[in-house]
Design a protein around this motif. Sequence first.
Motif, PDB file in Angstrom:
ATOM      1  N   GLN A   1     -49.767  30.773  12.925  1.00 21.30           N
ATOM      2  CA  GLN A   1     -48.564  31.454  12.461  1.00 21.30           C
ATOM      3  C   GLN A   1     -48.913  32.549  11.457  1.00 21.30           C
ATOM      4  OE1 GLN A   1     -45.314  30.741  13.646  1.00 21.30           O
ATOM      5  NE2 GLN A   1     -46.680  29.734  15.104  1.00 21.30           N
ATOM      6  N   GLU A   2     -48.001  33.514  11.357  1.00 21.33           N
ATOM      7  CA  GLU A   2     -48.162  34.572  10.359  1.00 21.33           C
ATOM      8  C   GLU A   2     -47.633  34.105   9.016  1.00 21.33           C
ATOM      9  OE1 GLU A   2     -47.121  38.733  11.273  1.00 21.33           O
ATOM     10  OE2 GLU A   2     -45.861  38.669   9.484  1.00 21.33           O
ATOM     11  N   VAL A   3     -48.344  34.460   7.968  1.00 22.85           N
ATOM     12  CA  VAL A   3     -47.931  34.123   6.605  1.00 22.85           C
ATOM     13  C   VAL A   3     -47.847  35.414   5.799  1.00 22.85           C
ATOM     14  CG1 VAL A   3     -48.566  32.937   4.486  1.00 22.85           C
ATOM     15  CG2 VAL A   3     -49.031  31.857   6.695  1.00 22.85           C
ATOM     16  N   THR A   4     -46.756  35.585   5.094  1.00 23.99           N
ATOM     17  CA  THR A   4     -46.603  36.741   4.202  1.00 23.99           C
ATOM     18  C   THR A   4     -46.316  36.255   2.795  1.00 23.99           C
ATOM     19  OG1 THR A   4     -45.764  38.159   5.961  1.00 23.99           O
ATOM     20  CG2 THR A   4     -45.322  38.845   3.709  1.00 23.99           C
ATOM     21  N   MET A   5     -47.123  36.709   1.865  1.00 23.85           N
ATOM     22  CA  MET A   5     -46.934  36.378   0.455  1.00 23.85           C
ATOM     23  C   MET A   5     -46.579  37.651  -0.301  1.00 23.85           C
ATOM     24  SD  MET A   5     -50.156  33.756   0.065  1.00 23.85           S
ATOM     25  CE  MET A   5     -51.098  34.413   1.434  1.00 23.85           C
ATOM     26  N   ARG A   6     -45.671  37.517  -1.248  1.00 21.33           N
ATOM     27  CA  ARG A   6     -45.175  38.684  -1.981  1.00 21.33           C
ATOM     28  C   ARG A   6     -45.423  38.560  -3.473  1.00 21.33           C
ATOM     29  NH1 ARG A   6     -41.992  37.732   2.337  1.00 21.33           N
ATOM     30  NH2 ARG A   6     -41.492  39.522   3.640  1.00 21.33           N
ATOM     31  N   CYS A   7     -45.579  39.705  -4.080  1.00 27.59           N
ATOM     32  CA  CYS A   7     -45.874  39.738  -5.514  1.00 27.59           C
ATOM     33  C   CYS A   7     -45.119  40.896  -6.151  1.00 27.59           C
ATOM     34  CB  CYS A   7     -47.381  39.919  -5.722  1.00 27.59           C
ATOM     35  SG  CYS A   7     -47.878  40.356  -7.416  1.00 27.59           S
ATOM     36  N   GLN A   8     -44.496  40.612  -7.278  1.00 23.31           N
ATOM     37  CA  GLN A   8     -43.866  41.677  -8.057  1.00 23.31           C
ATOM     38  C   GLN A   8     -44.645  41.806  -9.359  1.00 23.31           C
ATOM     39  OE1 GLN A   8     -39.700  41.103  -8.959  1.00 23.31           O
ATOM     40  NE2 GLN A   8     -39.463  43.200  -9.666  1.00 23.31           N
ATOM     41  N   PRO A   9     -45.358  42.925  -9.528  1.00 25.73           N
ATOM     42  CA  PRO A   9     -46.138  43.067 -10.763  1.00 25.73           C
ATOM     43  C   PRO A   9     -45.230  43.321 -11.963  1.00 25.73           C
ATOM     44  CG  PRO A   9     -46.264  45.070  -9.439  1.00 25.73           C
ATOM     45  CD  PRO A   9     -45.507  44.062  -8.634  1.00 25.73           C
ATOM     46  N   ILE A  10     -45.805  43.202 -13.127  1.00 28.56           N
ATOM     47  CA  ILE A  10     -45.075  43.510 -14.353  1.00 28.56           C
ATOM     48  C   ILE A  10     -44.709  44.993 -14.328  1.00 28.56           C
ATOM     49  CG2 ILE A  10     -45.285  43.696 -16.871  1.00 28.56           C
ATOM     50  CD1 ILE A  10     -47.095  41.198 -16.743  1.00 28.56           C
ATOM     51  N   LEU A  11     -43.479  45.288 -14.657  1.00 35.35           N
ATOM     52  CA  LEU A  11     -42.990  46.657 -14.620  1.00 35.35           C
ATOM     53  C   LEU A  11     -43.870  47.560 -15.479  1.00 35.35           C
ATOM     54  CD1 LEU A  11     -40.641  48.372 -13.521  1.00 35.35           C
ATOM     55  CD2 LEU A  11     -39.447  47.967 -15.685  1.00 35.35           C
ATOM     56  N   GLY A  12     -44.323  48.655 -14.857  1.00 33.21           N
ATOM     57  CA  GLY A  12     -45.176  49.593 -15.579  1.00 33.21           C
ATOM     58  C   GLY A  12     -46.658  49.387 -15.349  1.00 33.21           C
ATOM     59  N   HIS A  13     -47.028  48.204 -14.840  1.00 35.39           N
ATOM     60  CA  HIS A  13     -48.430  47.983 -14.515  1.00 35.39           C
ATOM     61  C   HIS A  13     -48.774  48.734 -13.232  1.00 35.39           C
ATOM     62  CE1 HIS A  13     -49.294  44.058 -16.957  1.00 35.39           C
ATOM     63  NE2 HIS A  13     -48.843  45.059 -17.703  1.00 35.39           N
ATOM     64  N   ASN A  14     -49.961  49.352 -13.227  1.00 35.02           N
ATOM     65  CA  ASN A  14     -50.293  50.160 -12.060  1.00 35.02           C
ATOM     66  C   ASN A  14     -51.470  49.589 -11.264  1.00 35.02           C
ATOM     67  OD1 ASN A  14     -52.395  50.772 -13.836  1.00 35.02           O
ATOM     68  ND2 ASN A  14     -52.595  52.852 -13.064  1.00 35.02           N
ATOM     69  N   THR A  15     -51.979  48.421 -11.662  1.00 35.77           N
ATOM     70  CA  THR A  15     -53.084  47.793 -10.935  1.00 35.77           C
ATOM     71  C   THR A  15     -52.660  46.394 -10.507  1.00 35.77           C
ATOM     72  OG1 THR A  15     -54.578  48.980 -12.431  1.00 35.77           O
ATOM     73  CG2 THR A  15     -55.560  47.350 -10.992  1.00 35.77           C
ATOM     74  N   VAL A  16     -52.878  46.089  -9.249  1.00 33.31           N
ATOM     75  CA  VAL A  16     -52.490  44.790  -8.692  1.00 33.31           C
ATOM     76  C   VAL A  16     -53.687  44.181  -7.979  1.00 33.31           C
ATOM     77  CG1 VAL A  16     -51.010  43.589  -7.034  1.00 33.31           C
ATOM     78  CG2 VAL A  16     -50.066  45.434  -8.435  1.00 33.31           C
ATOM     79  N   PHE A  17     -53.916  42.901  -8.242  1.00 30.17           N
ATOM     80  CA  PHE A  17     -55.053  42.179  -7.672  1.00 30.17           C
ATOM     81  C   PHE A  17     -54.551  40.971  -6.886  1.00 30.17           C
ATOM     82  CE2 PHE A  17     -58.287  44.156 -10.425  1.00 30.17           C
ATOM     83  CZ  PHE A  17     -57.492  44.653 -11.441  1.00 30.17           C
ATOM     84  N   TRP A  18     -55.230  40.669  -5.792  1.00 32.07           N
ATOM     85  CA  TRP A  18     -54.987  39.430  -5.047  1.00 32.07           C
ATOM     86  C   TRP A  18     -56.234  38.562  -5.129  1.00 32.07           C
ATOM     87  CZ3 TRP A  18     -50.535  37.591  -3.383  1.00 32.07           C
ATOM     88  CH2 TRP A  18     -49.489  38.471  -3.077  1.00 32.07           C
ATOM     89  N   TYR A  19     -56.042  37.286  -5.542  1.00 32.69           N
ATOM     90  CA  TYR A  19     -57.133  36.318  -5.636  1.00 32.69           C
ATOM     91  C   TYR A  19     -56.801  35.104  -4.770  1.00 32.69           C
ATOM     92  CZ  TYR A  19     -58.745  38.680  -9.902  1.00 32.69           C
ATOM     93  OH  TYR A  19     -59.198  39.590 -10.815  1.00 32.69           O
ATOM     94  N   ARG A  20     -57.844  34.439  -4.340  1.00 38.61           N
ATOM     95  CA  ARG A  20     -57.698  33.156  -3.661  1.00 38.61           C
ATOM     96  C   ARG A  20     -58.481  32.138  -4.471  1.00 38.61           C
ATOM     97  NH1 ARG A  20     -59.584  32.925   2.465  1.00 38.61           N
ATOM     98  NH2 ARG A  20     -61.568  33.548   1.528  1.00 38.61           N
ATOM     99  N   GLN A  21     -57.862  30.975  -4.682  1.00 40.38           N
ATOM    100  CA  GLN A  21     -58.528  29.936  -5.455  1.00 40.38           C
ATOM    101  C   GLN A  21     -58.638  28.664  -4.639  1.00 40.38           C
ATOM    102  OE1 GLN A  21     -56.683  28.398  -9.133  1.00 40.38           O
ATOM    103  NE2 GLN A  21     -58.726  28.378 -10.065  1.00 40.38           N
ATOM    104  N   THR A  22     -59.856  28.157  -4.492  1.00 37.09           N
ATOM    105  CA  THR A  22     -60.118  26.876  -3.857  1.00 37.09           C
ATOM    106  C   THR A  22     -61.063  26.091  -4.753  1.00 37.09           C
ATOM    107  OG1 THR A  22     -62.037  27.722  -2.647  1.00 37.09           O
ATOM    108  CG2 THR A  22     -59.912  27.859  -1.536  1.00 37.09           C
ATOM    109  N   MET A  23     -61.122  24.799  -4.514  1.00 36.23           N
ATOM    110  CA  MET A  23     -62.021  23.968  -5.312  1.00 36.23           C
ATOM    111  C   MET A  23     -63.470  24.394  -5.105  1.00 36.23           C
ATOM    112  SD  MET A  23     -60.467  21.855  -7.218  1.00 36.23           S
ATOM    113  CE  MET A  23     -61.736  20.672  -7.590  1.00 36.23           C
ATOM    114  N   MET A  24     -63.805  24.722  -3.865  1.00 38.71           N
ATOM    115  CA  MET A  24     -65.206  25.020  -3.545  1.00 38.71           C
ATOM    116  C   MET A  24     -65.633  26.404  -4.011  1.00 38.71           C
ATOM    117  SD  MET A  24     -66.320  22.312  -2.289  1.00 38.71           S
ATOM    118  CE  MET A  24     -67.907  22.903  -1.708  1.00 38.71           C
ATOM    119  N   GLN A  25     -64.764  27.391  -3.886  1.00 37.81           N
ATOM    120  CA  GLN A  25     -65.167  28.778  -4.147  1.00 37.81           C
ATOM    121  C   GLN A  25     -64.653  29.331  -5.473  1.00 37.81           C
ATOM    122  OE1 GLN A  25     -67.297  30.409  -2.232  1.00 37.81           O
ATOM    123  NE2 GLN A  25     -67.431  28.661  -0.854  1.00 37.81           N
ATOM    124  N   GLY A  26     -63.816  28.578  -6.148  1.00 39.33           N
ATOM    125  CA  GLY A  26     -63.293  29.100  -7.404  1.00 39.33           C
ATOM    126  C   GLY A  26     -62.324  30.243  -7.168  1.00 39.33           C
TER     127      GLY A  26
END
Lengths: 117, 113
Positions: A17-42
């Motif tokens: 299935q397709e998964v879509t995740m959404r993020c609203q950054p803090i107003l005025g911030h111009n840099t956005v990062f996506w991270y993935r966290q797992t027990m094995m990879q941190g």
Amino acid sequence: DARVTQTPRHKVTEMGQEVTMRCQPILGHNTVFWYRQTMMQGLELLAYFRNRAPLDDSGMPKDRFSAEMPDATLATLKIQPSEPRDSAVYFCASGPRPSGRATDTQYFGPGTRLTVL
Amino acid sequence: GENVEQHPSTLSVQEGDSAVIKCTYSDSASNYFPWYKQELGKRPQLIIDIRSNVGEKKDQRIAVTLNKTAKHFSLHITETQPEDSAVYFCAATGGTSYGKLTFGQGTILTVHP
């Protein structure tokens, strides 16, 4: 107290299935990062944007993941098709414009806990 | 690119004792070093940071020291309390990885009452 917001907070889906995740950054911030966290990879950086332009997506599996920032208030991360190994917590973070040589910090959203069955 | 090593991976202390977590980095051009605390099921939250133009910074019971020559920085927590129990992450950025944080693997701190 401005905060990064993410939706959904939890997602359970079936493989393929397709998964879509959404993020609203803090107003005025111009840099956005996506991270993935797992027990094995941190904490792994998947992609990041500055002024809505992608700067680095080398951490992201290109065949199934895509990240976009259609406007300054919305960033999306899509997985298509999803696989069980994608199960993780996905965090979005935003940061203000760096000033000179100094780099300002990143503020994390609450995360999306994804489970792919 | 930048590489950050963090030690120890787990740390157990008695309430009231001090805790020290150490990180080393590889990119001598890195100039910003934040520390994040993550409680179970929560987001990482910034607790303290240091820039390369200072050697030490304190905020109440927590302090961070930076040795640019040796390329290592440390988090010090004094008078630990059970609510300090969490996973702590160090990170580094700047230089060739401008704006992109490289995280250590994390330290699970447990403070026993």
